[in-house]
Motif scaffolding. Structure first.
Motif, short mmCIF file in Angstrom:
data_model
loop_
_atom_site.label_atom_id
_atom_site.label_comp_id
_atom_site.label_asym_id
_atom_site.label_seq_id
_atom_site.Cartn_x
_atom_site.Cartn_y
_atom_site.Cartn_z
N THR A 1 4.63 -4.16 0.63
CA THR A 1 3.51 -4.97 1.10
C THR A 1 4.01 -5.98 2.12
O THR A 1 5.09 -6.55 1.95
CB THR A 1 2.89 -5.71 -0.08
OG1 THR A 1 2.33 -4.74 -0.95
CG2 THR A 1 1.79 -6.65 0.36
N TRP A 2 3.24 -6.18 3.19
CA TRP A 2 3.69 -7.07 4.24
C TRP A 2 3.64 -8.52 3.78
O TRP A 2 2.60 -8.99 3.30
CB TRP A 2 2.82 -6.88 5.48
CG TRP A 2 3.41 -7.58 6.66
CD1 TRP A 2 4.55 -7.23 7.31
CD2 TRP A 2 2.92 -8.75 7.27
NE1 TRP A 2 4.80 -8.11 8.30
CE2 TRP A 2 3.82 -9.06 8.31
CE3 TRP A 2 1.83 -9.57 7.07
CZ2 TRP A 2 3.64 -10.15 9.13
CZ3 TRP A 2 1.66 -10.66 7.89
CH2 TRP A 2 2.56 -10.94 8.92
N SER B 1 1.38 0.55 1.25
CA SER B 1 2.39 -0.18 0.49
C SER B 1 2.73 0.53 -0.81
O SER B 1 1.87 1.14 -1.45
CB SER B 1 1.87 -1.59 0.20
OG SER B 1 2.55 -2.13 -0.91
N THR C 1 -2.59 -5.00 -3.34
CA THR C 1 -1.35 -5.07 -2.59
C THR C 1 -0.36 -6.02 -3.24
O THR C 1 0.81 -5.98 -2.92
CB THR C 1 -1.61 -5.59 -1.18
OG1 THR C 1 -2.21 -6.88 -1.30
CG2 THR C 1 -2.55 -4.68 -0.44
N ASP D 1 -3.20 -5.36 4.92
CA ASP D 1 -2.29 -4.25 4.69
C ASP D 1 -2.90 -2.89 5.01
O ASP D 1 -2.22 -1.89 4.93
CB ASP D 1 -1.79 -4.27 3.25
CG ASP D 1 -0.44 -4.92 3.15
OD1 ASP D 1 0.56 -4.21 3.27
OD2 ASP D 1 -0.39 -6.16 3.00
#
Lengths: 656, 304
Positions: free
Chosen positions: A549-550, B56, B117, B214
């Protein structure tokens, strides 16, 4: 009727099995007996609900004023079905959940189910109160099943005291009702004119307090957030899903004995509904304990039911039949719906607790990967309880909303409360969605926040099946609401008999709307499936690899960095802080380079803290003065008895 | 089924991204720039739909289901909206309740996808989203109650049909109040200034954009198309309230409504150019203020 009796006897007998046979397999036999009993009992209930027929039996019983008089009519049948359904499912679940521990609890479980059945089918005041009392006592022993824990004992006492305060009011209600005819039979209550017994307002207040304590109307709800988390999860499901509904049953049965409703009944119920609904959901939002959160949601849903009843009473008193039908219809249907989704959610929370040994939301996370079936069932329950389509919660709320919209008219005095009910329902809906996006999102999504959550595993079939069954029920009513409308038709006709002429017209109006909802729900699911198919065919293969995940380029993301349940709810709890009065312990770091700091926020029940505790303390201090009389010397006690006897003797002598 | 209703539905599906283009062009004009072409949102969508996805490792199926279901639900809501005098395809007593709850369901799915996320940015956005929407919901129902109270109609198509009594005399003031409340909701629900800023990419100050941080490729495309649809349906309700008249000719009515929608887009662009975003702590006051306006109009209507 004979089937109902068979079911009752079998239920108590199979519960009792666990008392006598201390064998590892004895819980299995108890549960098998309980499930059979429930299946037998559900047959006459379904029959009565479908055909509108009613039947009753009397057995000889020599208790003064009492009669062993049981009956099934559509209203009883409507409450019996969820009782049988949820109790049998929860029993199967409990078999794996308890893992053979506490075999004796099955005795109380059988007794609890039997007492609920007796309560809703009793046709005599004494029998009703006995059922009511056994229901309270057996559930008390289930709440305190883990009596080695302090909080379980505390919860048990709170529950016992609250329940008996409610029963006291019921006793007064029944005595007043039987004053003119001298009989405790419900048949003799029919057609009473209030002038013969007591003023209608007094009876109304007794009924609302007595039954409202069981149902969990705010501010009589304080036992719910204590007792539900302490009980084993399958018991919480039964208590929250169906037991508190016996309070609603009592209101529906007895308020109609009090003659024509006046508009202020409607106002009162809408007031109760708004308070319970909005404050209930706000307290739910502030909780960290998953089961405590669900318990506050029971208060909220009872509030929604009360709103529906308030709308119904406004309709009855104002002579507006569509309003009465939609209001009571929504309220009654919400009873069934709440049994389905709240049962499901408590079982889901129990599965989480069973597998991770914690119910602290902030210690969980990422469970959907490890417990896919529990997760998807819980998601269904979460969407349903938030009142969102295409699930059942939407249907009953829709009926209440439609009633409110239908009743709007510029000249009518009930427009004000209807607008309040509608706006309140919208606020409750929005807050419930917030609360359940927190409950599902933090528990099941993201990364595990602790080792407990990381080591979770899916539960076995006996626990999975009941949850999936209930989730299926939620979806079924959501897609085919007209079926549910048929189920509530006969109970409604029984509740509002003088409206029977127009009942069909009003119902068919609701039916038209609901059949369109049915089509829309079908179309919605079709559209979602179409999108999913498209994704599968065209885009799924084009995944350009996976990545973390960013996190703004931060190099060492950890699970502790995730948003927690407390932080998620904080904007809303801050906004309503004058109402919630959350307590903060510790403080966040203050310096430029804060060292270790800790912060705990807790939201204890404001009614308990600000009202009940000080009042109870005062009473205790007052009573403590009487302790001089009590010092443990036997001789003095005998002396008291002698003095009392002499005093009684002298009194008798004075007036022969 | 009415052919003009079908045409209006097609218009919603095809023309809604154009509104975004008009908003952006208006802002550019205000800023003294030439701005991107009006059809730029279509190019953006096509580009996104052709891209690959990055997903992700933390996420589950919920992350993918969020945009898919969200777009499907908003697509479903277009069936309930009357436009330019033509009734909607699905219409029944209480369809406005279904409409409000469909928007709620779409939001619920977006919030769950964001929480999936496990990022605190997305958690923050989700938290703000549920807060503001919980406050916006009662306002929407108050506004709908005002419209129902003044006409006695129970469906959106009935409310805004030619023979609705919405444009009878004396209704101007309460309708204007409701329209203001709806305009505030329209801005808030569509993540526009003064509630949210669709342009900044600083996560800490945003609501909607940060929740979809995301998502990439086709999923992001679906989210943006869904946002355009939402702009359209809420805009249509607002325009119907602002312009409750009918010329008696289907084509002319539809034309007027189309021009009106574009006018709304210009209006949004103007608001975004002349105003700054409110502090997040002030947003609840704005939303409850809108609710108060709707309530005042209700009192007006009950007095009339």
């Amino acid at each position: 009727m004979i089937l109902l009796w068979t079911s009752l006897v079998l239920m108590i007998f199979s519960g009792g099995l666990s008392l006598f046979r201390r064998h590892p397999s004895s819980p299995r036999w108890s549960v098998a007996g309980l499930v059979t009993a429930c299946l037998i009992g559900i047959v006459p209930a379904v029959h009565s609900l479908w055909t509108g027929a009613s039947s009753e039996t009397r057995l000889p019983w020599n208790i003064p004023g009492g009669a062993c008089h049981l009956g099934i009519d559509p209203l009883t049948a409507f409450f019996l079905i969820p009782i049988f359904l949820l109790s049998s499912l929860a029993a199967v679940y409990g078999l794996e959940y308890l893992q053979g521990k506490q075999p004796v609890s099955w005795f109380f479980y059988g007794l609890l189910v039997a007492a609920m059945v007796v309560t809703v089918s009793a046709r005599n005041g004494i029998l009703f109160l006995m059922g009511w009392e056994i229901m309270t006592l057996s559930s008390f022993f289930l709440v305190t099943a883990e009596h080695e824990k302090r909080e379980a004992r505390q919860a048990g006492w709170t529950y016992l005291v609250a329940a008996h305060i409610g029963t006291a009011f019921l006793l007064v209600l029944f005595l007043l009702l039987s004053r003119s005819s001298g009989s405790m039979d419900f048949d003799s209550f029919k057609g009473l004119s209030p002038s013969e017994t007591a003023p209608a307002w007094l009876l109304f207040v007794c009924a609302v307090i007595g039954f409202g304590t069981k149902a969990g109307f705010m501010p009589l709800h304080i036992w719910l957030p204590e007792a539900h988390p302490a009980a084993p999860s399958h018991v919480s499901a039964v208590m929250s899903g169906v037991m508190i509904k016996t309070g609603i049953y009592g209101l529906l049965r007895f308020l109609f004995y009090l003659g024509a409703p006046s508009p202020w009944w409607g106002w009162t119920f809408i007031g109760i509904g708004l308070t319970s609904g909005v404050i209930g959901v706000l307290f739910a939002l502030a909780q960290h304990d998953l089961k405590r959160l669900l318990a506050y949601h029971s208060v909220e849903n009872i509030g929604i039911i009360a709103l529906g009843m308030g709308v119904g009473f406004l309709g009855l008193s104002g002579g507006s039949t569509p309003l009465a039908v939609l209001g009571f219809g929504g309220a009654v249907l919400h009873v069934l719906n709440h049994a389905l989704f709240k049962g499901l959610l408590f079982l889901g929370a129990g599965a989480v607790l069973h597998s991770t040994h914690t119910k602290d939301i902030d210690h969980l996370g990422g469970l959907l990967k490890k417990m896919p079936w529990t997760g998807i069932s819980f998601l269904v329950g979460a969407v349903a309880i938030s009142g969102l389509p295409p699930f059942n919660g939407f249907i009953s709320e829709f009926m209440i909303y439609l009633g409110c919209f239908k009743g709007l008219s510029p000249v009518h005095p009930s427009t004000g409360p209807l607008i309040a009910a509608m706006t309140g329902l919208a606020l409750i809906g929005g807050l419930a969605a917030a609360c359940f996006s927190k409950a599902f999102g933090i528990v099941f999504l993201g990364e595990p926040r602790s080792a407990h959550a990381a080591g979770a595993h899916e539960v076995g079939m006996p626990m999975k099946f009941p949850m999936m069954f209930l989730a299926g029920g939620c979806l079924l009513i959501g897609i085919f609401p007209t079926l549910a409308l048929r189920a509530i038709k006969h109970p409604l006709a029984q509740l509002i008999p003088n409206l029977a002429v127009t009942l069909n017209d009003d119902l068919s109006m609701a039916e038209r709307a609901l059949s369109m909802i049915s089509w829309s729900a079908g179309a919605l699911i079709g559209l979602i499936l179409l999108f999913a198919l498209g994704y599968r065919l065209f885009w799924r293969g084009r995944r350009g690899g996976s990545a973390p995940t960013w996190d703004c380029g931060y190099a060492f993301p950890s699970a502790r960095m995730q948003y927690t349940a407390s932080s998620f709810a904080q904007p809303l709890t801050d906004l309503f802080s004058p109402l919630l009065r959350s307590e903060q312990i510790g403080s966040p770091g203050k310096d430029l380079f804060p060292k270790d700091s800790h912060l705990v926020t807790e939201t204890p029940d404001v009614f308990w803290k600000e009202f009940y505790r000080p009042v109870l303390h005062r009473i205790q201090n007052l009573l403590a003065r009487g302790r001089i009389l009590q010092h443990g010397r036997l001789q003095l006690y005998v002396f008291y008895i002698v003095i009392t006897l002499i005093a009684v003797f002298l009194l008798e002598m004075r007036n022969p | 089924m009415n052919p003009s209703s079908l045409l209006c539905l097609l218009a919603a599906w095809t023309l809604s991204p154009l509104l975004l283009g008009i908003i952006n062009r208006t802002k550019a004009v205000f800023a003294g720039r030439r701005g991107s072409p009006l059809l730029q949102p279509y190019h953006d969508l096509l580009k996104l739909f052709r891209k690959d996805l990055v997903i992700s490792r933390t996420t589950t199926w919920v992350f993918v289901a969020g945009p898919l279901a969200g777009c499907a639900i908003l697509g479903m809501s277009t069936f309930l909206i009357p436009f330019g005098g033509s009734p909607s395809i699905l219409r029944f007593s209480g369809d406005m309740i279904l409409f409000a709850y469909l928007l709620g369901l779409a939001r619920f799915m977006t919030v769950l996808a964001a929480l999936d996320t496990g990022s605190s940015f997305e958690g923050m956005g989700a938290s703000r989203e549920v807060q503001f929407s919980a406050l916006a919901e009662p306002t929407l129902f108050l506004a709908l109650a005002g419209l129902t109270l003044s006409t006695g109609e129970l469906s959106l198509s009935g409310l805004f049909s030619a023979n609705s009594t919405l444009h009878r005399g004396g209704m101007a003031v309460p309708l204007a109040l409701i329209a203001v409340a709806l305009f505030i909701l329209f801005l808030a629900e569509n993540a526009r200034i003064p509630v949210d800023d669709p342009n900044t990419h600083l996560e800490l100050t945003m609501i909607h954009e940060v929740m979809v941080l995301d998502h990439s490729g086709p999923l992001l495309g679906l989210i943006q198309y869904g946002a355009a649809l939402k702009l359209w349906v809420l805009g249509a309700i607002l325009w119907n309230t602002l312009w409750p008249f009918s010329t008696g000719h289907n084509g002319a009515d539809a034309g007027i409504a189309l021009v009106g929608m574009m006018g709304l887009a210009v209006g949004v662009g103007v608001v975004e150019s002349v105003m700054a975003r409110l502090r997040l702590l002030r947003v609840p006051a704005l939303l409850t203020g809108a609710g108060a306006l709707a309530l005042i109009s209700l009192i007006f209507i009950a007095r009339l």
